[in-house]
Write a protein that holds these residues in place. Structure first.
Motif, PDB file in Angstrom:
ATOM      1  N   VAL A 233       0.846  -1.194   0.000  1.00 26.03           N
ATOM      2  CA  VAL A 233       0.000   0.000   0.000  1.00 26.03           C
ATOM      3  C   VAL A 233       0.881   1.244   0.000  1.00 26.03           C
ATOM      4  O   VAL A 233       2.046   1.201   0.398  1.00 26.03           O
ATOM      5  N   ASP A 234       0.324   2.343  -0.438  1.00 27.09           N
ATOM      6  CA  ASP A 234       1.061   3.613  -0.477  1.00 27.09           C
ATOM      7  C   ASP A 234       1.036   4.331   0.861  1.00 27.09           C
ATOM      8  O   ASP A 234       1.930   5.131   1.166  1.00 27.09           O
ATOM      9  N   ALA A 235       0.004   4.075   1.657  1.00 29.10           N
ATOM     10  CA  ALA A 235      -0.176   4.742   2.940  1.00 29.10           C
ATOM     11  C   ALA A 235      -1.119   3.911   3.788  1.00 29.10           C
ATOM     12  O   ALA A 235      -1.752   2.972   3.305  1.00 29.10           O
ATOM     13  N   MET A 236      -1.209   4.235   5.080  1.00 28.95           N
ATOM     14  CA  MET A 236      -2.211   3.617   5.943  1.00 28.95           C
ATOM     15  C   MET A 236      -2.872   4.701   6.769  1.00 28.95           C
ATOM     16  O   MET A 236      -2.291   5.768   7.014  1.00 28.95           O
ATOM     17  N   SER A 237      -4.094   4.422   7.206  1.00 25.97           N
ATOM     18  CA  SER A 237      -4.853   5.361   8.025  1.00 25.97           C
ATOM     19  C   SER A 237      -5.378   4.626   9.251  1.00 25.97           C
ATOM     20  O   SER A 237      -5.983   3.552   9.131  1.00 25.97           O
ATOM     21  N   ALA A 238      -5.130   5.205  10.450  1.00 30.51           N
ATOM     22  CA  ALA A 238      -5.559   4.583  11.704  1.00 30.51           C
ATOM     23  C   ALA A 238      -5.664   5.644  12.784  1.00 30.51           C
ATOM     24  O   ALA A 238      -5.317   6.809  12.563  1.00 30.51           O
ATOM     25  N   ASP A 239      -6.148   5.261  13.969  1.00 33.36           N
ATOM     26  CA  ASP A 239      -6.166   6.174  15.107  1.00 33.36           C
ATOM     27  C   ASP A 239      -4.740   6.632  15.410  1.00 33.36           C
ATOM     28  O   ASP A 239      -3.783   5.860  15.301  1.00 33.36           O
ATOM     29  N   SER A 240      -4.592   7.864  15.837  1.00 37.26           N
ATOM     30  CA  SER A 240      -3.268   8.440  16.032  1.00 37.26           C
ATOM     31  C   SER A 240      -2.374   7.648  16.989  1.00 37.26           C
ATOM     32  O   SER A 240      -1.184   7.456  16.684  1.00 37.26           O
ATOM     33  N   PRO A 241      -2.860   7.154  18.140  1.00 36.35           N
ATOM     34  CA  PRO A 241      -1.944   6.407  19.008  1.00 36.35           C
ATOM     35  C   PRO A 241      -1.406   5.157  18.329  1.00 36.35           C
ATOM     36  O   PRO A 241      -0.250   4.779  18.524  1.00 36.35           O
ATOM     37  N   ILE A 242      -2.254   4.515  17.529  1.00 37.54           N
ATOM     38  CA  ILE A 242      -1.856   3.284  16.857  1.00 37.54           C
ATOM     39  C   ILE A 242      -0.820   3.576  15.780  1.00 37.54           C
ATOM     40  O   ILE A 242       0.195   2.889  15.656  1.00 37.54           O
ATOM     41  N   THR A 243      -1.073   4.612  14.985  1.00 42.05           N
ATOM     42  CA  THR A 243      -0.133   4.989  13.932  1.00 42.05           C
ATOM     43  C   THR A 243       1.215   5.390  14.517  1.00 42.05           C
ATOM     44  O   THR A 243       2.273   4.950  14.052  1.00 42.05           O
ATOM     45  N   LEU A 244       1.195   6.218  15.541  1.00 38.17           N
ATOM     46  CA  LEU A 244       2.444   6.695  16.125  1.00 38.17           C
ATOM     47  C   LEU A 244       3.229   5.560  16.780  1.00 38.17           C
ATOM     48  O   LEU A 244       4.461   5.530  16.736  1.00 38.17           O
ATOM     49  N   TYR A 245       2.518   4.624  17.395  1.00 34.54           N
ATOM     50  CA  TYR A 245       3.189   3.471  17.996  1.00 34.54           C
ATOM     51  C   TYR A 245       3.800   2.583  16.923  1.00 34.54           C
ATOM     52  O   TYR A 245       4.902   2.035  17.094  1.00 34.54           O
ATOM     53  N   ALA A 246       3.096   2.423  15.800  1.00 35.17           N
ATOM     54  CA  ALA A 246       3.630   1.633  14.694  1.00 35.17           C
ATOM     55  C   ALA A 246       4.941   2.233  14.188  1.00 35.17           C
ATOM     56  O   ALA A 246       5.911   1.519  13.916  1.00 35.17           O
ATOM     57  N   ILE A 247       4.974   3.548  14.076  1.00 34.29           N
ATOM     58  CA  ILE A 247       6.188   4.234  13.626  1.00 34.29           C
ATOM     59  C   ILE A 247       7.338   3.963  14.593  1.00 34.29           C
ATOM     60  O   ILE A 247       8.462   3.655  14.185  1.00 34.29           O
ATOM     61  N   LYS A 248       7.044   4.048  15.887  1.00 39.69           N
ATOM     62  CA  LYS A 248       8.074   3.817  16.899  1.00 39.69           C
ATOM     63  C   LYS A 248       8.582   2.384  16.879  1.00 39.69           C
ATOM     64  O   LYS A 248       9.782   2.128  17.012  1.00 39.69           O
ATOM     65  N   GLN A 249       7.671   1.418  16.683  1.00 35.31           N
ATOM     66  CA  GLN A 249       8.014   0.007  16.806  1.00 35.31           C
ATOM     67  C   GLN A 249       8.615  -0.610  15.544  1.00 35.31           C
ATOM     68  O   GLN A 249       9.066  -1.750  15.580  1.00 35.31           O
ATOM     69  N   THR A 250       8.587   0.113  14.433  1.00 34.15           N
ATOM     70  CA  THR A 250       9.077  -0.471  13.186  1.00 34.15           C
ATOM     71  C   THR A 250      10.442   0.062  12.785  1.00 34.15           C
ATOM     72  O   THR A 250      10.809   0.057  11.609  1.00 34.15           O
ATOM     73  N   GLY A 251      11.195   0.533  13.750  1.00 33.67           N
ATOM     74  CA  GLY A 251      12.573   0.883  13.499  1.00 33.67           C
ATOM     75  C   GLY A 251      12.793   2.013  12.521  1.00 33.67           C
ATOM     76  O   GLY A 251      13.666   1.935  11.654  1.00 33.67           O
ATOM     77  N   ASP A 252      11.971   3.048  12.631  1.00 35.26           N
ATOM     78  CA  ASP A 252      12.162   4.235  11.803  1.00 35.26           C
ATOM     79  C   ASP A 252      11.937   3.966  10.316  1.00 35.26           C
ATOM     80  O   ASP A 252      12.491   4.640   9.461  1.00 35.26           O
ATOM     81  N   GLN A 253      11.110   2.971  10.008  1.00 32.49           N
ATOM     82  CA  GLN A 253      10.795   2.676   8.610  1.00 32.49           C
ATOM     83  C   GLN A 253       9.617   3.500   8.091  1.00 32.49           C
ATOM     84  O   GLN A 253       9.397   3.573   6.881  1.00 32.49           O
ATOM     85  N   LEU A 254       8.867   4.101   9.018  1.00 37.09           N
ATOM     86  CA  LEU A 254       7.658   4.836   8.649  1.00 37.09           C
ATOM     87  C   LEU A 254       7.716   6.262   9.178  1.00 37.09           C
ATOM     88  O   LEU A 254       8.516   6.585  10.056  1.00 37.09           O
TER      89      LEU A 254
END
Length: 318
Positions: A233-254
């Protein structure tokens, strides 16, 4: 109408394991209705954990502790209802029964400030407010969006602001503009209001003769995140806490794309008869904000953008 995932009445049960993707499977924790359907986590509802309240940086405030109602103080431990399937706010630890997360850390710090301990019990979301009013739980802490209907039933103490937040791969290689997303492929979790948002945006695209937004809908948020990392996918959309946590947990890939929108406050649920306790929670949150503990906890979970400066009891909401 708020655009938060947790504002939908559609529920999804999807608790994943704690992985590099940060245990991002979740359930719609903030339904706008007091009733309705709900899904518990994959572990048996009713799992619980009793822990010393508070983070290592929270300390007892004797003056605030003196404001705790005598009956609560005598009991010493607060029993808290929480749907532990909404990482990073509340989810089960690797032992399958310990409730942990941002909300847990925040409320434990509140309890420590007031000289109390906590006993978090995993529960189906739609039973928590009923449980608080029946006395099964002293408090409800489960990413409850504050709204007028809930404030008629219980007191709510605001502590966080959440909204919808998009994410893209680091560097935004597809040059995603969330306000001009026609023709893009966007990942989203099944049963969320982000789907409604994307559908409305796509209709605007086709109405103006542009390509629609293609939705890739997954059962679990962790799979949505994986789709973005893999380039499906080109992007994802989710609740802000979930999105921000995903960014933190994926090693700066997002990274985030565009601004947060559709914001609304979360609130601690307290019985109407315990107005003094609700006030004590509010004042404890104020003290934690002043000391820096509040924002330190949000930073731990990558959610400082949701910080608030007013910890009101029953704030005016629509």
């Amino acid at each position: 109408m708020t655009l938060l995932r947790h504002a939908t009445t559609t529920k999804v049960a999807a608790l994943g394991s704690i992985t590099a993707l940060g245990c991002l499977a979740l359930t719609g924790c903030g339904s706008n209705s007091l009733g309705g359907s709900s899904s518990s986590s994959t572990s048996a509802s009713g799992s619980s954990s009793t822990t010393p309240a508070g983070s290592s940086t929270a300390t007892l405030d004797s003056a605030l502790a003196a404001k705790v109602p005598a009956a609560v103080k005598a009991k010493g431990t607060l029993t808290i209802g929480s749907d532990a399937s909404y990482a990073p706010n509340e989810f089960l630890g690797s032992d399958g029964k310990t409730v942990q997360g941002m909300d847990v850390d925040l409320f434990n710090a509140v309890a420590t400030t007031l000289g109390l301990k906590t006993n978090f019990q995993n529960a189906s979301f739609d039973t928590i407010i009923l449980g608080v009013n029946s006395g099964k739980y002293d408090v409800g802490v489960s990413s409850f969006t504050i709204n007028a209907d809930r404030e008629k039933q219980v007191d709510m103490v605001s502590y966080f602001s959440a909204g919808t937040q998009w994410a893209v791969k680091k560097g935004n290689p597809k040059k995603v503009d969330i306000d001009n997303a026609c023709g893009l492929t966007v990942g989203v979790q099944k049963g969320t209001v982000e789907i409604d948002d994307l559908t409305a945006r796509s209709k605007k695209c086709t109405s103006s003769g542009k390509k629609p937004i293609t939705q890739i809908v997954e059962e679990q948020q962790s799979k949505v995140t994986a789709d973005l990392i893999s380039g499906k996918v080109d992007a994802m959309s989710a609740d802000s806490p979930i999105t921000l946590y995903a960014i933190k947990q994926t090693g700066d890939q997002l990274q985030t794309a565009g601004a947060l929108y559709g914001t609304a406050p979360y609130g601690i649920v307290v019985p109407k008869k315990e107005a003094a306790l609700a006030t004590a929670f509010s004042e404890a949150l104020q003290a934690l904000d002043k000391s820096g503990v509040y924002k330190n906890i949000l930073a731990k979970w990558g959610n400082t953008s949701g910080a608030v400066t007013s910890f009101a009891v029953n704030p005016s909401v629509s």
